[in-house]
Design a protein around this motif. Structure first.
Motif, PDB file in Angstrom:
ATOM      1  N   PRO A  35      76.747  63.330  50.160  1.00 55.93           N
ATOM      2  CA  PRO A  35      76.725  61.928  50.579  1.00 55.93           C
ATOM      3  C   PRO A  35      78.083  61.413  51.034  1.00 55.93           C
ATOM      4  CG  PRO A  35      76.249  62.145  48.232  1.00 55.93           C
ATOM      5  CD  PRO A  35      76.357  63.519  48.788  1.00 55.93           C
ATOM      6  N   ALA A  36      79.168  61.948  50.451  1.00 59.93           N
ATOM      7  CA  ALA A  36      80.509  61.494  50.829  1.00 59.93           C
ATOM      8  C   ALA A  36      81.479  62.666  50.783  1.00 59.93           C
ATOM      9  CB  ALA A  36      80.990  60.394  49.897  1.00 59.93           C
ATOM     10  N   VAL A  37      82.372  62.689  51.763  1.00 65.17           N
ATOM     11  CA  VAL A  37      83.452  63.671  51.790  1.00 65.17           C
ATOM     12  C   VAL A  37      84.749  62.878  51.794  1.00 65.17           C
ATOM     13  CG1 VAL A  37      84.572  65.508  53.110  1.00 65.17           C
ATOM     14  CG2 VAL A  37      82.069  65.368  53.037  1.00 65.17           C
ATOM     15  N   VAL A  38      85.593  63.152  50.803  1.00 64.14           N
ATOM     16  CA  VAL A  38      86.861  62.435  50.649  1.00 64.14           C
ATOM     17  C   VAL A  38      87.987  63.386  51.028  1.00 64.14           C
ATOM     18  CG1 VAL A  38      88.344  61.189  49.029  1.00 64.14           C
ATOM     19  CG2 VAL A  38      85.849  61.062  48.805  1.00 64.14           C
ATOM     20  N   ASP A  57      73.288  54.697  55.531  1.00 67.31           N
ATOM     21  CA  ASP A  57      72.066  53.896  55.631  1.00 67.31           C
ATOM     22  C   ASP A  57      71.664  53.351  54.264  1.00 67.31           C
ATOM     23  OD1 ASP A  57      71.937  54.392  58.346  1.00 67.31           O
ATOM     24  OD2 ASP A  57      70.410  55.975  58.169  1.00 67.31           O
ATOM     25  N   ALA A  58      71.755  54.190  53.236  1.00 66.68           N
ATOM     26  CA  ALA A  58      71.377  53.762  51.882  1.00 66.68           C
ATOM     27  C   ALA A  58      72.274  52.630  51.386  1.00 66.68           C
ATOM     28  CB  ALA A  58      71.433  54.944  50.918  1.00 66.68           C
ATOM     29  N   VAL A  59      73.562  52.717  51.685  1.00 66.61           N
ATOM     30  CA  VAL A  59      74.514  51.680  51.272  1.00 66.61           C
ATOM     31  C   VAL A  59      74.316  50.416  52.098  1.00 66.61           C
ATOM     32  CG1 VAL A  59      76.985  51.102  51.275  1.00 66.61           C
ATOM     33  CG2 VAL A  59      76.212  53.283  50.353  1.00 66.61           C
ATOM     34  N   GLY A  60      73.864  50.577  53.331  1.00 64.62           N
ATOM     35  CA  GLY A  60      73.675  49.420  54.212  1.00 64.62           C
ATOM     36  C   GLY A  60      74.984  48.944  54.813  1.00 64.62           C
ATOM     37  N   ILE A  61      75.844  49.884  55.206  1.00 59.75           N
ATOM     38  CA  ILE A  61      77.155  49.542  55.765  1.00 59.75           C
ATOM     39  C   ILE A  61      77.019  48.526  56.904  1.00 59.75           C
ATOM     40  CG2 ILE A  61      79.133  50.442  57.093  1.00 59.75           C
ATOM     41  CD1 ILE A  61      79.273  51.352  54.226  1.00 59.75           C
ATOM     42  N   GLU A  62      77.777  47.453  56.800  1.00 57.20           N
ATOM     43  CA  GLU A  62      77.887  46.466  57.874  1.00 57.20           C
ATOM     44  C   GLU A  62      79.362  46.226  58.117  1.00 57.20           C
ATOM     45  OE1 GLU A  62      75.587  42.896  57.358  1.00 57.20           O
ATOM     46  OE2 GLU A  62      73.854  44.030  56.642  1.00 57.20           O
ATOM     47  N   VAL A 129      84.885  47.168  57.089  1.00 53.88           N
ATOM     48  CA  VAL A 129      83.611  47.190  56.369  1.00 53.88           C
ATOM     49  C   VAL A 129      83.443  45.872  55.628  1.00 53.88           C
ATOM     50  CG1 VAL A 129      82.264  48.349  54.580  1.00 53.88           C
ATOM     51  CG2 VAL A 129      83.703  49.692  56.130  1.00 53.88           C
ATOM     52  N   VAL A 130      82.306  45.244  55.824  1.00 56.40           N
ATOM     53  CA  VAL A 130      82.003  43.987  55.143  1.00 56.40           C
ATOM     54  C   VAL A 130      80.994  44.230  54.021  1.00 56.40           C
ATOM     55  CG1 VAL A 130      81.069  41.658  55.440  1.00 56.40           C
ATOM     56  CG2 VAL A 130      82.471  42.668  57.235  1.00 56.40           C
ATOM     57  N   VAL A 131      79.895  44.894  54.328  1.00 50.42           N
ATOM     58  CA  VAL A 131      78.893  45.241  53.323  1.00 50.42           C
ATOM     59  C   VAL A 131      79.031  46.732  53.038  1.00 50.42           C
ATOM     60  CG1 VAL A 131      76.423  45.420  52.833  1.00 50.42           C
ATOM     61  CG2 VAL A 131      77.314  43.426  54.060  1.00 50.42           C
ATOM     62  N   GLY A 132      79.182  47.081  51.767  1.00 48.20           N
ATOM     63  CA  GLY A 132      79.301  48.476  51.363  1.00 48.20           C
ATOM     64  C   GLY A 132      80.716  48.912  51.046  1.00 48.20           C
ATOM     65  N   ALA A 133      81.682  47.993  51.139  1.00 50.65           N
ATOM     66  CA  ALA A 133      83.081  48.364  50.888  1.00 50.65           C
ATOM     67  C   ALA A 133      83.296  48.834  49.451  1.00 50.65           C
ATOM     68  CB  ALA A 133      84.010  47.194  51.210  1.00 50.65           C
ATOM     69  N   THR A 134      82.634  48.206  48.493  1.00 48.80           N
ATOM     70  CA  THR A 134      82.824  48.631  47.102  1.00 48.80           C
ATOM     71  C   THR A 134      82.248  50.032  46.866  1.00 48.80           C
ATOM     72  OG1 THR A 134      80.832  47.428  46.428  1.00 48.80           O
ATOM     73  CG2 THR A 134      82.948  46.311  46.121  1.00 48.80           C
ATOM     74  N   GLU A 135      81.170  50.361  47.563  1.00 48.64           N
ATOM     75  CA  GLU A 135      80.607  51.706  47.441  1.00 48.64           C
ATOM     76  C   GLU A 135      81.531  52.742  48.069  1.00 48.64           C
ATOM     77  OE1 GLU A 135      77.262  48.867  46.936  1.00 48.64           O
ATOM     78  OE2 GLU A 135      78.932  49.006  48.311  1.00 48.64           O
ATOM     79  N   VAL A 136      82.174  52.384  49.181  1.00 49.33           N
ATOM     80  CA  VAL A 136      83.143  53.294  49.803  1.00 49.33           C
ATOM     81  C   VAL A 136      84.327  53.501  48.858  1.00 49.33           C
ATOM     82  CG1 VAL A 136      84.687  53.674  51.767  1.00 49.33           C
ATOM     83  CG2 VAL A 136      82.422  52.682  52.151  1.00 49.33           C
ATOM     84  N   LEU A 137      84.788  52.423  48.215  1.00 48.96           N
ATOM     85  CA  LEU A 137      85.872  52.550  47.235  1.00 48.96           C
ATOM     86  C   LEU A 137      85.448  53.467  46.088  1.00 48.96           C
ATOM     87  CD1 LEU A 137      88.686  51.757  46.183  1.00 48.96           C
ATOM     88  CD2 LEU A 137      87.603  49.767  45.102  1.00 48.96           C
ATOM     89  N   GLY A 138      84.245  53.308  45.601  1.00 50.07           N
ATOM     90  CA  GLY A 138      83.737  54.174  44.542  1.00 50.07           C
ATOM     91  C   GLY A 138      83.726  55.634  44.971  1.00 50.07           C
ATOM     92  N   ALA A 139      83.348  55.884  46.215  1.00 46.67           N
ATOM     93  CA  ALA A 139      83.364  57.262  46.742  1.00 46.67           C
ATOM     94  C   ALA A 139      84.789  57.776  46.826  1.00 46.67           C
ATOM     95  CB  ALA A 139      82.684  57.317  48.106  1.00 46.67           C
ATOM     96  N   GLU A 140      85.720  56.934  47.302  1.00 44.21           N
ATOM     97  CA  GLU A 140      87.120  57.355  47.409  1.00 44.21           C
ATOM     98  C   GLU A 140      87.696  57.715  46.040  1.00 44.21           C
ATOM     99  OE1 GLU A 140      91.582  55.724  48.491  1.00 44.21           O
ATOM    100  OE2 GLU A 140      89.878  54.577  49.244  1.00 44.21           O
ATOM    101  N   LEU A 141      87.355  56.909  45.034  1.00 41.64           N
ATOM    102  CA  LEU A 141      87.871  57.137  43.690  1.00 41.64           C
ATOM    103  C   LEU A 141      87.026  58.161  42.931  1.00 41.64           C
ATOM    104  CD1 LEU A 141      88.750  53.464  42.699  1.00 41.64           C
ATOM    105  CD2 LEU A 141      90.259  55.234  43.636  1.00 41.64           C
TER     106      LEU A 141
END
Length: 147
Positions: A35-38, A57-62, A129-141
């Protein structure tokens, strides 16, 4: 839906009936993309995060475009794009390419409604990123959603 099972291999296995059991494992559907590659950014403590199409798509990135504020030298982004890090610093995720994001430092001067005015951040015209930024941060961390 994209069915990526190797049907040719399955047919070959069926033709070799005595070896069907041995063919079953190799005929299984291939593993899905993670799902994510860091990836590390050389010379930096931030990383790029690339989400698979399914994960994005699942996160709903906007996203939204960084704009110029009324005051000279100031920027505007949606307040929803602002992330507060553990140490109190503020960040936003800039879109590098499709489904690839990089955390960039920002300096918030003020917040009015749903708009943040910045004194520093990504250049005007950048996409954040407006929607989904916290999920991207979670993936990064590398924080699992199951913790």
């Amino acid at each position: 839906m994209n069915d990526r099972r190797p049907t040719g291999l399955l047919v070959l296995c069926l033709l070799l009936a005595p070896g069907v059991a041995a063919c079953e494992a190799s005929a299984a559907a291939p593993e899905a993309d993670p799902p994510a590659v860091v990836q590390e950014v050389p010379g930096s403590d931030v990383k790029t995060v690339r989400l698979s199409d399914d994960a994005a798509d699942a996160v709903g990135i906007e996203t939204a475009t960084v704009g110029r504020a009324a005051a000279p030298g100031k920027l505007r982004i949606p307040y929803a794009a602002v992330l507060y890090y553990l140490d109190g610093s503020t960040w936003a995720y800039r879109v590098e390419e499709k489904n690839t994001f990089r955390r960039v430092p920002i300096r918030v001067e003020s917040i009015s409604g749903d708009v943040a005015t910045l004194t520093a951040g990504p250049p005007v015209g950048s996409t954040v990123v407006v929607v989904g930024a916290t999920e991207v941060l979670g993936a990064e961390l590398e924080i699992s959603g199951e913790q």
